[in-house]
Write a protein that holds these residues in place. Sequence first.
Motif, PDB file in Angstrom:
ATOM      1  N   ALA A   1      27.358  -6.616  34.579  1.00  0.00           N
ATOM      2  CA  ALA A   1      26.846  -5.951  34.024  1.00  0.00           C
ATOM      3  C   ALA A   1      25.863  -4.950  34.694  1.00  0.00           C
ATOM      4  CB  ALA A   1      26.115  -6.381  33.033  1.00  0.00           C
ATOM      5  N   HIS A   2      24.563  -5.920  35.446  1.00  0.00           N
ATOM      6  CA  HIS A   2      23.543  -5.527  35.905  1.00  0.00           C
ATOM      7  C   HIS A   2      24.024  -4.803  37.073  1.00  0.00           C
ATOM      8  CE1 HIS A   2      20.191  -5.353  39.013  1.00  0.00           C
ATOM      9  NE2 HIS A   2      20.652  -5.610  40.037  1.00  0.00           N
TER      10      HIS A   2
ATOM     11  N   SER B   1      24.260  -0.472  30.207  1.00  0.00           N
ATOM     12  CA  SER B   1      25.267  -0.905  29.421  1.00  0.00           C
ATOM     13  C   SER B   1      26.122  -0.927  28.252  1.00  0.00           C
ATOM     14  CB  SER B   1      25.281  -2.923  30.421  1.00  0.00           C
ATOM     15  OG  SER B   1      26.143  -2.830  29.397  1.00  0.00           O
ATOM     16  N   ALA B   2      27.208  -0.419  27.640  1.00  0.00           N
ATOM     17  CA  ALA B   2      26.890  -1.003  26.205  1.00  0.00           C
ATOM     18  C   ALA B   2      26.902  -2.771  25.972  1.00  0.00           C
ATOM     19  CB  ALA B   2      28.830  -1.252  25.972  1.00  0.00           C
ATOM     20  N   LYS B   3      26.957  -2.530  24.975  1.00  0.00           N
ATOM     21  CA  LYS B   3      25.944  -3.798  23.533  1.00  0.00           C
ATOM     22  C   LYS B   3      27.592  -5.202  24.043  1.00  0.00           C
ATOM     23  CE  LYS B   3      23.408  -1.750  20.157  1.00  0.00           C
ATOM     24  NZ  LYS B   3      22.537  -2.069  20.798  1.00  0.00           N
ATOM     25  N   ILE B   4      26.162  -6.337  24.669  1.00  0.00           N
ATOM     26  CA  ILE B   4      26.935  -7.170  24.800  1.00  0.00           C
ATOM     27  C   ILE B   4      26.588  -8.784  23.702  1.00  0.00           C
ATOM     28  CG2 ILE B   4      26.962  -9.032  26.524  1.00  0.00           C
ATOM     29  CD1 ILE B   4      26.286  -7.043  29.048  1.00  0.00           C
TER      30      ILE B   4
ATOM     31  N   SER C   1      19.617  -7.548  35.043  1.00  0.00           N
ATOM     32  CA  SER C   1      19.339  -6.204  34.450  1.00  0.00           C
ATOM     33  C   SER C   1      20.027  -5.007  34.274  1.00  0.00           C
ATOM     34  CB  SER C   1      18.486  -6.029  34.965  1.00  0.00           C
ATOM     35  OG  SER C   1      18.449  -5.433  36.194  1.00  0.00           O
ATOM     36  N   ALA C   2      20.778  -5.276  33.481  1.00  0.00           N
ATOM     37  CA  ALA C   2      21.789  -3.453  32.945  1.00  0.00           C
ATOM     38  C   ALA C   2      21.274  -2.635  31.990  1.00  0.00           C
ATOM     39  CB  ALA C   2      22.748  -4.020  32.403  1.00  0.00           C
ATOM     40  N   PRO C   3      20.305  -2.182  31.936  1.00  0.00           N
ATOM     41  CA  PRO C   3      20.551  -0.813  31.614  1.00  0.00           C
ATOM     42  C   PRO C   3      21.375   0.238  31.219  1.00  0.00           C
ATOM     43  CG  PRO C   3      18.932  -0.342  33.779  1.00  0.00           C
ATOM     44  CD  PRO C   3      19.549  -2.199  33.634  1.00  0.00           C
TER      45      PRO C   3
ATOM     46  N   PRO D   1      26.760  -1.350  35.695  1.00  0.00           N
ATOM     47  CA  PRO D   1      26.724  -0.818  33.321  1.00  0.00           C
ATOM     48  C   PRO D   1      27.336  -0.102  32.733  1.00  0.00           C
ATOM     49  CG  PRO D   1      25.236   0.186  34.922  1.00  0.00           C
ATOM     50  CD  PRO D   1      25.549  -0.764  35.637  1.00  0.00           C
TER      51      PRO D   1
ATOM     52  N   LEU E   1      18.919  -8.822  29.713  1.00  0.00           N
ATOM     53  CA  LEU E   1      19.488  -7.624  30.177  1.00  0.00           C
ATOM     54  C   LEU E   1      18.964  -6.906  29.578  1.00  0.00           C
ATOM     55  CD1 LEU E   1      22.468  -9.424  28.213  1.00  0.00           C
ATOM     56  CD2 LEU E   1      23.311  -8.504  30.440  1.00  0.00           C
TER      57      LEU E   1
ATOM     58  N   VAL F   1      21.123  -3.934  25.239  1.00  0.00           N
ATOM     59  CA  VAL F   1      22.052  -4.204  25.510  1.00  0.00           C
ATOM     60  C   VAL F   1      22.688  -5.630  24.789  1.00  0.00           C
ATOM     61  CG1 VAL F   1      23.366  -5.184  27.542  1.00  0.00           C
ATOM     62  CG2 VAL F   1      21.712  -3.056  27.925  1.00  0.00           C
TER      63      VAL F   1
END
Length: 515
Positions: free
Chosen positions: A237-238, A443-446, A439-441, A241, A469, A473
């Motif tokens: 995800a990082h 990204s869809a919700k996980i 860190s995954a700015p 994303p 995350l 996220v």
Amino acid sequence: MQNPRGLRAAALTATAVLLSALVAGCGGDAPKDGDLTAQNLAWKDCPAPSESEGGGAAPSPLPEGAQWQCATMKAPLDWSKPKGDTIDIALIRAQASGPGKRIGSLIFNFGGPGGSGVSTLPSFGPDYAKLRTRYDLVSFDPRGVGRSAGVRCESDAQLDRYFQQDAMPDNRAEQNAFLKNTKQFNAGCEKNSAKILPHVRTTDAARDMDLMRQVLGDSKIHYFGISYGTELGGVYAHLFPQHVGRAVLDAVVDPTETPEQSSLGQARGFQLAMDNFARACVSDKATKCPIGNSAQDVENRIAALLKKLDSRPIPGLFPRQLTQTAATNGIAQALYSKELWQPLTEGLQQAYAGDGRILMVLSDAMNGRSQNGEYSNLTSANVAINCADEKQRYDTAYVERKLPEFRAASPLFGDFLAWSMLSCTDWPVAGAAEHADVSAPGSAKILVVGNTGDPATPYAGAKKMVDALGKGVGVELTWKGEGHGAYDSKNKCVQNVVNTYLLDGKVPAAGTVCS
């Protein structure tokens, strides 16, 4: 003894060895123009698993008769040279069954690091029947594992000797012997697998997954990561994303921890699981607990057994003996799942009577040893991936200073986990970072699933993952349960929430609790 970072998730793989049959995979050609995203996968019936994947029979059809299919994907050996040498990544799938419109592929990683997804997925396949109505179920051997350029360090006979060593040294001579064995094992990894060792980092595996997404024809990745698989999912995800679809992280690794902090957290986690096991045994009013009169008595007797085994091992599985290290390893393995609490009770009864067979079976499962004496490459891959990821290198003086803290966290498992911090001593490849970056700015919700009784990935790690995350996220789901992981516990509440999210896209309210 296996690196304790592997204890956080040899979990599902090792439990599957005990509770069901394991399986494997292969097949495919890279396009001649070097564009690996354009390769076509040649799906075929799966062969029997290789020794490196754990051995055994080819996967049985699913209950309604659907066959497992296997293929091989080409990936760059070195992702900094995407048109250079390639390696094979072994894949397995069961195609979507319907009813309902197919969403895409749901890619699983079951943890380790070092566990073969090709051999593990069919063991749990029936548990994911509802998810298969709208997804192709897909898993893989990550690079360095099983058929995917699997790391090899020592022969089966050498590994038998390696796991018979005293991994909880009490004096300088024993420390020197333990360090020597560790260095010999690591030197064997370099001798036998030097080409792949620099390229087994979690970031490399995440890039393989994005290639897999494209080759499978999916615009977004849909993912189910368990244990170490949560770290791999967070790293994906990082890095990508914008390509995250629906993703579940279950039995969550704390991405902010150093190896030392992770091992100390595991010491507390396994001690909590042991406390819960002991209390459960003596609280059963229907039958008298056969291994103690009170919870403290159960733990005192186990401690006395381990102390005795340090100097006087007992017969295990001929010709091997049950040592203090093997017994501790076997007990830890059994604490991964409530389904193994009864075998643990029986194994302790046997050991008190001088028979170490059951505890050794449990220990062998943790170490990836089959009944015929062959080892999968679980331990080799586990050490290789962790040491490639982790920048820290500890020495004996450091461990000695930390022993009181580890013993305070767990009288039973403290030494076991503290000394295993030496696993990367003299490793030939430098570690990548202090800890994973997830860190995954954007990204869809996980969905992040934490279990309050998890021994290997303690519950606090789920909140740490959500925070790492980034805002908006991670969404946390809590299960008040026992064992490693939540979904595969078969808890109906957890499964309903996860299934609704993966199948319908409905994200639960943050802070939802299942019990």
